[in-house]
Enzyme design. Structure first.
Site, PDB file in Angstrom:
ATOM      1  N   GLY A 194      36.026  52.716 -87.911  1.00  0.00           N
ATOM      2  CA  GLY A 194      34.865  52.220 -88.656  1.00  0.00           C
ATOM      3  C   GLY A 194      33.611  52.180 -87.800  1.00  0.00           C
ATOM      4  CG  ASN A 195      29.883  50.296 -85.870  1.00  0.00           C
ATOM      5  OD1 ASN A 195      29.467  50.621 -84.771  1.00  0.00           O
ATOM      6  ND2 ASN A 195      29.109  49.689 -86.730  1.00  0.00           N
ATOM      7  CG  HIS A 206      32.562  58.097 -86.824  1.00  0.00           C
ATOM      8  ND1 HIS A 206      31.770  57.075 -86.335  1.00  0.00           N
ATOM      9  CD2 HIS A 206      33.761  57.977 -86.206  1.00  0.00           C
ATOM     10  CE1 HIS A 206      32.468  56.366 -85.468  1.00  0.00           C
ATOM     11  NE2 HIS A 206      33.663  56.885 -85.370  1.00  0.00           N
ATOM     12  CB  SER A 244      29.862  55.374 -78.276  1.00  0.00           C
ATOM     13  OG  SER A 244      30.720  54.257 -78.186  1.00  0.00           O
ATOM     14  NE  ARG A 273      34.443  49.490 -76.965  1.00  0.00           N
ATOM     15  CZ  ARG A 273      35.621  50.095 -77.245  1.00  0.00           C
ATOM     16  NH1 ARG A 273      35.722  51.403 -77.144  1.00  0.00           N
ATOM     17  NH2 ARG A 273      36.672  49.391 -77.591  1.00  0.00           N
TER      18      ARG A 273
END
Ligand code: PAF
Length: 285
Positions: free
Chosen positions: A27-28, A33, A186, A188
């Protein structure tokens, strides 16, 4: 887009298709993606994504609890890519009992680099990916799954797992998606402060420099690499980073390279509280 919360719902729905194309995620979702989904879409007759934040691949001190969970936003992004099915189980569905059976990847590949600094990480990844593959592909003669090269070692571990278990799944690796300044996308990156975000590109720049230095060595690269790698890590340390590794490896098994090997340079380093990873496949001039 169908949102399947259970294995039974997912399997029942996928029965009518022949060749699922699958993009597993935590997710996120970001542009990286979405590029995986774009690659996957024409490869199957149904495009399936999953969202599951997998506790097994986080160490106790890592960010499992705070990992960004942005379900509604993710669904909108998946719909924008014409994703047909989202598998979004909760923990009780995927791990109804403590997961005592695990997929143990080859330590020669899984205990180095990321595995050295995140012990058990690739066991957690392999175990959940095997479960997700069983969920999506069981009953299908063929399937395809798409992963980002940003997680280079993860892609290699999964390829090896698929080969060794003879799973009828093609594994496709997609090039890393980067921001305009070169930072690898990313989830993060969202943890970075605005100053850290400006600094963050230095990881890919350091890898590029180390890669160029490695390519410029005409003989006995093995004896010169340790010094070059140590200098690259020192340069990052001087800028306030805490590097775990910056290293040039051969692309086949991520071991130290011999003359003529195809090379990849990989790195992981913490900037403030955020640990970033990146890699570049090196092209000989
Ligand atoms: O790369 C990721 O997002 C995860 O490691 C994966 C492959 C979805 C397994 O949890």
């Amino acid at each position: 887009m169908l949102i399947a919360r259970t294995l039974a719902e997912l399997r029942q729905h996928l029965q009518r298709f022949e060749r699922p194309a699958f993009v597993p995620t935590m997710g996120n979702l970001h542009e990286g993606h979405l590029q995986l989904l774009q690659h996957a879409k024409p490869l199957g007759d149904v495009l399936v994504a999953s969202i599951f934040v997998n506790r097994l691949q986080f160490l106790p001190h890592e960010d499992f609890a705070s990992y960004p969970r942005t379900f509604e936003d993710d669904c909108a992004k998946l719909r924008s890519q014409a994703c047909d099915v989202l598998f979004a189980p909760d923990e009780a569905e995927l791990y109804p009992q403590p997961q005592t059976f695990k997929v143990l990847p080859d330590p020669a590949l899984a205990d180095i680099l990321e595995g050295q600094f995140r012990p058990g990480f690739f066991t957690g990844v392999s175990t959940v990916v095997m479960k997700l593959f069983m969920a999506v592909f069981a009953g299908h003669a063929h399937g395809v799954a798409v992963f980002g090269k940003k997680d280079y070692q993860q892609l290699m571990v999964i390829r090896q797992m698929v080969r060794q278990f003879a799973l009828p799944i093609d594994i496709i690796g997609v090039d890393t998606c980067r921001a305009a300044d070169g930072l690898a996308l990313s989830s993060r990156n969202g943890y970075l402060s605005s100053d850290e975000r400006i600094e963050a590109v230095q990881l890919s720049m350091s890898l590029r420099q180390l890669g160029q230095e490695a390519l410029s060595v005409s003989n006995d690269l093995a004896s010169q690499l340790p010094r070059m790698e140590a200098q690259a890590m020192d340069r990052l340390r001087e800028r306030g980073w805490q590097p775990d590794y910056l290293t040039v490896r051969n692309r086949l098994d991520l071991q130290a390279p011999l003359a003529g090997d195809a090379l990849v340079v990989l790195g992981a380093a913490k900037l403030g509280k955020t640990r970033l990873i990146d890699n570049l496949e090196l092209i000989r001039p």
